[in-house]
Scaffold this motif. Structure first.
Motif, PDB file in Angstrom:
ATOM      1  N   ARG A 130       0.850  -1.193   0.000  1.00  0.00           N
ATOM      2  CA  ARG A 130       0.000   0.000   0.000  1.00  0.00           C
ATOM      3  C   ARG A 130       0.887   1.245   0.000  1.00  0.00           C
ATOM      4  NH1 ARG A 130      -2.253   1.057   4.434  1.00  0.00           N
ATOM      5  NH2 ARG A 130      -0.905  -0.254   5.728  1.00  0.00           N
ATOM      6  N   THR A 160      -1.752  -0.992  -3.815  1.00  0.00           N
ATOM      7  CA  THR A 160      -2.928  -0.140  -3.865  1.00  0.00           C
ATOM      8  C   THR A 160      -2.516   1.273  -3.460  1.00  0.00           C
ATOM      9  OG1 THR A 160      -3.544  -0.658  -1.585  1.00  0.00           O
ATOM     10  CG2 THR A 160      -4.509  -2.021  -3.327  1.00  0.00           C
ATOM     11  N   LYS A 162      -3.554   5.128  -1.982  1.00  0.00           N
ATOM     12  CA  LYS A 162      -4.456   5.997  -1.234  1.00  0.00           C
ATOM     13  C   LYS A 162      -3.989   7.431  -1.411  1.00  0.00           C
ATOM     14  CE  LYS A 162      -6.167   7.117   3.407  1.00  0.00           C
ATOM     15  NZ  LYS A 162      -6.123   6.758   4.844  1.00  0.00           N
ATOM     16  N   GLN A 179      -2.027   5.481   7.461  1.00  0.00           N
ATOM     17  CA  GLN A 179      -1.290   4.532   6.634  1.00  0.00           C
ATOM     18  C   GLN A 179      -0.531   3.510   7.482  1.00  0.00           C
ATOM     19  OE1 GLN A 179      -1.791   4.138   3.686  1.00  0.00           O
ATOM     20  NE2 GLN A 179      -0.031   3.311   2.581  1.00  0.00           N
ATOM     21  N   GLY A 185       2.345  -0.792   4.609  1.00  0.00           N
ATOM     22  CA  GLY A 185       2.169   0.604   4.219  1.00  0.00           C
ATOM     23  C   GLY A 185       3.461   1.279   3.813  1.00  0.00           C
TER      24      GLY A 185
END
Length: 293
Positions: A130, A160, A162, A179, A185
């Motif tokens: 992420r 992914t 954000k 996060q 993260g």
């Protein structure tokens, strides 16, 4: 005083060559420079020095035949607007090849770089799944373009994305804390004067939560981020002097193509990597332009 043109360095300065007359016999030319950072920031001093030295190589010497009026916006959108109005105002490029109007300059980033940021981050931190993209919409109006490219590149790397817009230290803390609540993260900061000005807060929060942080210029890993990949911003300021010289000698900004970046630098902070429990592959260390021990 007559407006001559506007030159921009994306994620960096804006400069306006102006025509004027001094009291002395030799004509004194004026250049207005809008800097995105604080006047006392070390990176600002490096930019100002590189710009002045590059102008001198074209025989433009401050106080002799040129006057440079600096304004320092300190990453504050309101100051950007105020100082831009003071220094003449902005124009808009019609295209990169022939900008039109009164604007041209040097771009620091292009679309393929956004995917490269994620690729390099994944190679150094393979467990990352992420990434939060840190940016201030007010100081990074180009963020939607960058974010689309990042979002398009992420799935092929098993990541992914954000989007994490921030406006102050409190929202920086909130975005990074969010996060860090789940494993895998990481953080990526867009090339944004707000991020550069608030780099200490961003890096401190990332460090507390053990999040790998990719900065876009080398001031980030020098201050403790994991790595950076991008242009040399000091060199970009020096390059801008060549267009200032041409405009002051009569060239029209409309006829000067916006220059795209050709040289990039990878900087890795090995001390930070070790603190995060990461083993940087030898191939990445070989690829790096600088490794901070």
């Amino acid at each position: 005083m007559k407006r001559r043109g506007f030159i921009a360095v994306t994620a960096g300065m804006a400069a306006w060559p102006l025509a004027g007359h001094a009291q002395q016999a030799e004509r004194l030319r004026r250049v207005g420079v809008l800097m995105p950072y604080a006047e006392n920031d070390p990176i600002t001093r490096a930019f100002v020095t590189a710009f002045a030295q590059a102008l001198e190589r074209f025989a433009w010497v401050e106080g002799k035949n040129i006057r440079i009026d600096y304004r320092f916006a300190s990453g504050d959108p309101a100051l950007f607007k105020t100082y831009a109005a003071e220094l003449v105002g902005l124009g808009f490029a019609q295209s990169l090849a022939r900008p039109g109007g009164n604007i041209t300059g040097f771009s620091g980033y292009d679309a393929p770089m956004m995917g490269k940021w994620l690729q390099l981050l994944k190679k150094v931190a393979p467990r990352v799944s992420r990434v939060a993209v840190i940016f201030n919409p007010d100081t990074a109006p180009y963020a939607p373009l960058f974010n689309r490219e990042i979002e398009a590149a992420a799935p092929s790397l098993g990541m992914t994305v954000k989007l994490a817009p921030v406006h102050d230290d409190a929202t920086i803390e909130e975005a990074i804390a969010s996060q860090g609540r789940e494993p895998g993260g990481s953080l990526l900061t867009l090339p944004d004067s707000f991020n550069a000005t608030h780099r200490d807060a961003i890096i401190a929060a990332a460090s507390r939560l053990s999040l790998p942080l990719m900065g876009l210029i080398d001031i980030f890993p020098r201050a403790g981020a994991l790595m950076s990949y991008g242009i040399d911003p000091v060199d970009l300021y020096a390059q801008a002097a060549s267009y200032i010289d041409r405009i002051l000698k009569g060239a029209s900004p409309a006829d000067l193509p916006v220059q795209q970046p050709t040289k990039f630098s990878l900087v890795i902070n090995l001390k930070t990597a070790r603190a995060l429990g990461l083993t940087v592959p030898p191939s990445m260390l070989d690829l790096a332009d600088e490794v901070i021990e």
